[in-house]
Structures are given as structure tokens and as C-alpha cells.
Design a protein around this motif. Structure first.
Motif, PDB file in Angstrom:
ATOM      1  N   TRP A 153       0.816  -1.212   0.000  1.00  0.00           N
ATOM      2  CA  TRP A 153       0.000   0.000   0.000  1.00  0.00           C
ATOM      3  C   TRP A 153       0.849   1.260   0.000  1.00  0.00           C
ATOM      4  N   SER A 154       2.094   1.166   0.448  1.00  0.00           N
ATOM      5  CA  SER A 154       2.966   2.346   0.449  1.00  0.00           C
ATOM      6  C   SER A 154       3.170   2.886  -0.954  1.00  0.00           C
ATOM      7  N   LEU A 193      -0.025   4.954  -1.859  1.00  0.00           N
ATOM      8  CA  LEU A 193      -0.086   6.175  -1.063  1.00  0.00           C
ATOM      9  C   LEU A 193       1.012   7.156  -1.466  1.00  0.00           C
ATOM     10  N   GLY A 194       2.206   6.609  -1.735  1.00  0.00           N
ATOM     11  CA  GLY A 194       3.315   7.474  -2.125  1.00  0.00           C
ATOM     12  C   GLY A 194       3.047   8.213  -3.421  1.00  0.00           C
ATOM     13  N   LEU A 225       0.089   8.563  -4.941  1.00  0.00           N
ATOM     14  CA  LEU A 225      -1.122   9.378  -4.844  1.00  0.00           C
ATOM     15  C   LEU A 225      -0.787  10.735  -4.240  1.00  0.00           C
ATOM     16  N   THR A 226      -0.032  10.724  -3.162  1.00  0.00           N
ATOM     17  CA  THR A 226       0.378  11.983  -2.537  1.00  0.00           C
ATOM     18  C   THR A 226       1.267  12.797  -3.465  1.00  0.00           C
ATOM     19  N   PHE A 227       2.132  12.120  -4.189  1.00  0.00           N
ATOM     20  CA  PHE A 227       3.016  12.813  -5.121  1.00  0.00           C
ATOM     21  C   PHE A 227       2.223  13.494  -6.233  1.00  0.00           C
ATOM     22  N   VAL A 271      -0.841  14.662  -5.952  1.00  0.00           N
ATOM     23  CA  VAL A 271      -1.450  15.857  -5.357  1.00  0.00           C
ATOM     24  C   VAL A 271      -0.414  16.970  -5.230  1.00  0.00           C
ATOM     25  N   PHE A 272       0.811  16.590  -4.867  1.00  0.00           N
ATOM     26  CA  PHE A 272       1.893  17.574  -4.745  1.00  0.00           C
ATOM     27  C   PHE A 272       2.141  18.270  -6.083  1.00  0.00           C
ATOM     28  N   VAL A 316      10.253   9.092  -4.394  1.00  0.00           N
ATOM     29  CA  VAL A 316       9.241   8.184  -3.858  1.00  0.00           C
ATOM     30  C   VAL A 316       9.714   6.737  -3.947  1.00  0.00           C
TER      31      VAL A 316
END
Length: 223
Positions: free
Chosen positions: A110-111, A114-115, A117-119, A121-122, A147
Motif C-alpha cells: 500500500w505504500s 499512497l506514495g 497518490l500523494t506525489f 497531489v503535490f 518516492v
């Protein structure tokens, strides 16, 4: 025959402890080979994704200020496929285990989602500030390396894999080098040094996995 008190015997505590540690390591190797994620597959998939995706970007930018739109879609598809494969492969290979091993494998899988996905958004936030195309390109490429490299370093700690740590450190170095080179050379650095690094590690991992699986098969045969 006379006894030799200075010679360690079969019941020597030191030898018993050493034998126990050796057996534990062998059992861990067999379990990793049978149930753990296959490093050859993971490294190979990411190597192909980076090599093909970044070469497409580099080839389409020749004579232009930035790559063509279709090249970005090809690249995004390659990376997305690698992320999905990593998650599915890791979760499926640890689905039959319980306890710490299962939790570690699930969290590692899952990392990746999440990694990235957040990137994503960034990058969206960076674009809203009015960053130009070159800044966005360098940030997206360097950030992707960060990442991947950091997740690999975390995975190396979780799974006790030295090769994974080496690859994670290499990917972080590639992130810095690709950013310093600037466009369009950054795409070529990412393809050859980044994708090539994954493929080299897949080749390095192959004989180790084969040996571990042969030991596991031999152990099953003796049982």
C-alpha cells in the motif's frame, strides 16, 4: 579414551546457539523464497516501465520544447501498470501468511499507492502556483525517483534485503543527477541509469532466488 574439557562438545551452549541461528536464517530464506515478493519480477517490471517510458519522453522531445502529449500518456500508463503490478504481486505473495509478515507485506504494497497518490497531489499543487513546464518536468521526474528510492529503503529495512537498500540508494542518486542535467537530458538519465539500474538488479537477484527455491524444494523432498 580421555575427555578433553577444553574441547567444545555437542552440548556446548555456544555451538547450540550458533546452530539455532543458522537454522533460523535458513528457514527465513526458504520462507522468503516461497512466500515473499519475487524481486526479479518487481525489479524487471519497474526497469521496463522506466526504460520504455522515459525513452518515449526523450525521443518525443527532440526538436521541441517539451514532449508531445501522447508521450506523457504512454509514460503515465507504464508507471501506473508498474504500481498496480507491485501492489497486486506483493499482496498476493503475502496473503497466505499471518502476523508480522503479512502486515509488513501489506503495508509495503500500500505504500506504493499512497506514495504516488500523494506525489500526484503535490504536483497538482505545484502547477497551481504557476510553475513553468521545465520546473514541472524536473519536479515530476525527480520526485518520482524520491518516492521509489525511499520506499525501497523502507522495504529493505522491513525485509532485511541488502540488494533492495543498494537499489534504493542508487535511485536517489539518479534523482539528483537527472535534475542537475536538466531537460531533455534528464529523460535519458532516468531511462538508462534509472531503468537500467532496475534491470541490473533483476539480473543480480535471479541466481539468489533460484538457489533459495532449490534449497526449499530439496527440504520439502527430504520431508
Amino acid at each position: 579414551m580421555t575427555d578433553h574439557p577444553d574441547r567444545p562438545g555437542d552440548d556446548d551452549p555456544g555451538l547450540a546457539a550458533a546452530d539455532s541461528l543458522r537454522l533460523i536464517r535458513e528457514q527465513q530464506d526458504r520462507a522468503r523464497a516461497a512466500l515473499g515478493p519475487d524481486g526479479r519480477a518487481l525489479y524487471g517490471v519497474w526497469g521496463v516501465a522506466w526504460l520504455a517510458g522515459y525513452l518515449v519522453l526523450w525521443s518525443s522531445v527532440q526538436g521541441r520544447e517539451q514532449p508531445e502529449a501522447w508521450a506523457f500518456w504512454v509514460f503515465a500508463g507504464a508507471i501506473a501498470a508498474a504500481v498496480v503490478f507491485t501492489m497486486v504481486h506483493t499482496l498476493s505473495r503475502t496473503a497466505g501468511t499471518r502476523g508480522v509478515s503479512a502486515r509488513t507485506g501489506a503495508m509495503y504494497g500500500w505504500s506504493w499507492m499512497l506514495g504516488f497518490l500523494t506525489f500526484g497531489v503535490f504536483l497538482g499543487g505545484l502547477a497551481r502556483t504557476g510553475a513553468d513546464t521545465e520546473v514541472m518536468a524536473l519536479a515530476s521526474n525527480g520526485g518520482a525517483c524520491l518516492v521509489v528510492g525511499l520506499i525501497y529503503l523502507g522495504g529493505a529495512t522491513a525485509f532485511g534485503e541488502r540488494n533492495l537498500f543498494v537499489l534504493g540508494a542508487w535511485i536517489l542518486l539518479v534523482a539528483g543527477a537527472a535534475t542537475l542535467v536538466g531537460l531533455p537530458g534528464t529523460y535519458l538519465v532516468m531511462a538508462l541509469a534509472g531503468g537500467g539500474g532496475f534491470l541490473v538488479m533483476a539480473a543480480v537477484e535471479h541466481p539468489r532466488v533460484v538457489r533459495a527455491r532449490r534449497r526449499a524444494a530439496a527440504e520439502v523432498g527430504r520431508g
